[in-house]
Write an enzyme that holds these catalytic residues in place. Sequence first.
Site, short mmCIF file in Angstrom:
data_model
loop_
_atom_site.label_atom_id
_atom_site.label_comp_id
_atom_site.label_asym_id
_atom_site.label_seq_id
_atom_site.Cartn_x
_atom_site.Cartn_y
_atom_site.Cartn_z
N CYS A 2 0.86 -1.17 0.00
CA CYS A 2 0.00 0.00 0.00
C CYS A 2 0.90 1.23 0.00
CB CYS A 2 -0.87 0.01 1.24
SG CYS A 2 -1.73 -1.55 1.52
N ARG A 27 2.08 0.98 -6.33
CA ARG A 27 2.32 0.11 -5.18
C ARG A 27 1.07 -0.68 -4.80
NH1 ARG A 27 7.01 1.84 -2.10
NH2 ARG A 27 6.26 0.46 -0.49
N TRP A 74 -3.58 -2.08 -1.19
CA TRP A 74 -3.50 -3.39 -1.86
C TRP A 74 -4.01 -4.38 -0.83
CZ3 TRP A 74 -1.27 -8.19 -1.26
CH2 TRP A 74 -1.17 -8.98 -2.41
N ASN A 100 0.34 0.65 6.38
CA ASN A 100 0.94 -0.34 5.45
C ASN A 100 1.45 -1.48 6.30
OD1 ASN A 100 0.54 1.51 3.45
ND2 ASN A 100 2.72 1.89 3.04
N GLY A 101 1.25 -2.70 5.86
CA GLY A 101 1.78 -3.85 6.61
C GLY A 101 0.66 -4.74 7.11
N GLU A 481 12.42 -15.37 -17.08
CA GLU A 481 12.08 -13.95 -16.92
C GLU A 481 11.11 -13.51 -18.03
OE1 GLU A 481 12.15 -11.60 -14.93
OE2 GLU A 481 12.20 -9.74 -16.06
N LYS A 485 7.36 -11.96 -17.46
CA LYS A 485 6.91 -10.67 -17.99
C LYS A 485 5.56 -10.85 -18.68
CE LYS A 485 8.82 -8.52 -16.22
NZ LYS A 485 9.91 -8.69 -15.33
N GLU A 488 2.71 -11.61 -16.13
CA GLU A 488 2.40 -10.48 -15.24
C GLU A 488 1.50 -9.44 -15.90
OE1 GLU A 488 6.49 -9.17 -14.10
OE2 GLU A 488 5.56 -9.01 -12.13
N HIS A 504 10.75 -33.92 -20.75
CA HIS A 504 10.37 -34.57 -19.49
C HIS A 504 8.99 -34.13 -19.02
CE1 HIS A 504 14.38 -36.23 -19.25
NE2 HIS A 504 14.82 -35.03 -19.59
N LYS A 603 4.02 -3.17 -6.82
CA LYS A 603 5.43 -3.02 -7.15
C LYS A 603 6.32 -3.55 -6.04
CE LYS A 603 8.88 -1.55 -9.62
NZ LYS A 603 9.21 -2.44 -10.75
O1 M6R Z 1 11.79 -5.20 -5.21
P1 M6R Z 1 12.23 -6.60 -5.45
O2 M6R Z 1 13.24 -6.74 -6.53
O3 M6R Z 1 12.67 -7.30 -4.20
O4 M6R Z 1 10.91 -7.35 -5.94
C1 M6R Z 1 10.91 -8.72 -6.22
C2 M6R Z 1 9.69 -9.10 -7.00
O5 M6R Z 1 8.53 -8.79 -6.29
C3 M6R Z 1 9.64 -8.42 -8.37
O6 M6R Z 1 10.76 -8.72 -9.12
C4 M6R Z 1 8.38 -8.85 -9.14
O7 M6R Z 1 8.43 -10.20 -9.46
C5 M6R Z 1 8.23 -7.98 -10.37
N1 M6R Z 1 6.86 -7.68 -10.56
C6 M6R Z 1 8.78 -8.62 -11.59
O8 M6R Z 1 8.46 -7.98 -12.77
#
Ligand code: M6R
Length: 608
Positions: A2, A27, A74, A100-101, A481, A485, A488, A504, A603
């Site tokens: 948040c 965020r 969030w 937050n938290g 990766e 992407k 996500e 496999h 984020k």
């Molecule tokens: O801030 P961080 O690099 O620790 O975050 C880790 C992951 O949450 C972050 O890489 C997340 O997977 C991204 N959305 C990837 O695009």
Amino acid sequence: MCGIVCYIGPREAAPILLEGLKRLEYRGYDSAGLAVADGENTCLVKEVGKVSRLEEKAREAGPRGTMGIAHTRWATHGKPSVANAHPQTGENDKIFLVHNGIIENYLVLKEELKKEGHTFKSETDTEVLVHLIEEYYEGDLAAAVKKVLGVVRGTFGIALFHRDSPDRIVLARRGSPLILGIGKGEFLAASDVNALIRHTNQVIHLKDNELAVLNRHDYAISDFQDRLVVRETETVEWGADAADKKGYEHFMLKEIFEQPDAVENALRGRLLEGEGVSRLGGLEGVLDRLKSMERIHFVSCGSSYYAGLLARYVFEKITGFSVEVEYASEFRYRNLRLDEKTAVLAISQSGETADTLAAIREAKRKGALCLGLVNVVGSTIAKETEAGVYNHAGPEIGVASTKVFLSQCVVLTLMALLVGRYQRLSLTEGLFITRALKKLSGQLRRVLESAPRIEEIARRYARYDNYLYIGRLYNFPIAMEGALKLKEISYIHAEGYAAGEMKHGPISLIDPEFPTVAVVPRDSTYDKMINNIQEIKAREGKVVAVAVEEDEEIAGHVDEVIPVPRSIDILQPLINTIPLQLFAYYVARERGCDIDKPRNLAKSVTVE
Ligand code: M6R
């Protein structure tokens, strides 16, 4: 996950809070709210959905006043709803609080409060906090907060005020970032520098178990034992325009195009070209210890985990370390050898990821040397590790990490080079790597020129609902990766696999409606990758390949080729990353997705 913004000063608070919330929307964005006080009245406005909806509602409500707190949520406890949005208020609507938290023992506390006659309006853990503060309040809000924080378990960054003293905002932190912004005749606070930077570049990071009180004319910081804390302000080195879209349709696209600069910033002043080695100022104090280590563990999450996965291959190639890579969320469940011969490197864009932080704390307890690779200056991981390196990639706003991922890969290569040159790497080999690093940003610029071609392919491929991404060796993490992407931001199911694993299991998925993205550099894995591709083609699967420009053979095996410049094997995956990012971006755009704010994601993941 948040976001919090607060303001106290001579100006109208609402526009400042709303603008700050917009800058924090990456965020968390399922609901938002603000409370503004004008000395006599307090106006509370909350709304489900994005900040723009809150803005509309605020326009009608017209909150007036020069002090206020605001929040973008969030959801963790309770669905996104107006009742669950923050600020939360207590029994008699006198205390307004944003949080937050997570309060871990909120259910027990809630039951106790209910027995004492408290009634609750929301499903949130946050509301419990407000009721508790109300219980302890005897005219001094900060004192009540300190008492309550001794009772609650969990993580928090909170900001609150009391209707009876509308010239004072109280903030407290344990495990969730809070930053004070020291302006000219005004004070701000936020969970992220982005929300402050338009108003001041003078900031103070609160530490865990600290409380701050902002008044109209000054501020004070103390710990929970009432000891005064005196801390210098820090200057934020980037300006507000770094967090603007600069004409790009999305932050993600802008950040993809910023990658050549991000790489140059990661390398700046860090290459000793004549000696084939790197220099990392942040590691100098621990270099002797680091050189003598036997093991290194990379701990991280998401894209940062894939950067660690790639670095494992690079470290194994050029250093004498034995290397482990672990998801930070799993690290604590393993019984690893973590002693004075072990270094643990936390890799994190935000520097606030709760799992990564927990992993570092566990490693510290066991006596390992804890290091950080972090983009956000002054973040918790940066502060809690013994030494480390910053990416200097500038703010990354798009939820899907792009430029920081690439920057992490570069800095990890620099770290391997630094250690490797004290171990097995010869001068010639060191020079080979430094020269290739110097050429990297120019090569990335060339890849970006092929964006229109990638867009055209993506448009044709956007209709598929499943994808396989494959690669081997250095390009296996890149396949992972690339798949991350795509899923996500486009919500397409995509699996990243080591190509050798295909037979496999995953090959059973392949049919004409299940395309594969193959990363096929001209390295020692080439022939095996071609075999994999042929196996896919034999099952009528479509294949999009990322391959080097000199590869004249690949077009005969696949449906589409995205050519990229060639580098040395350990850097080729960095170049190969960009087409996968652009492909994901254009597919998501074609499908009309909200690219910078994908559903359910935030984020910075500050809860475990
Ligand atoms: O801030 P961080 O690099 O620790 O975050 C880790 C992951 O949450 C972050 O890489 C997340 O997977 C991204 N959305 C990837 O695009």
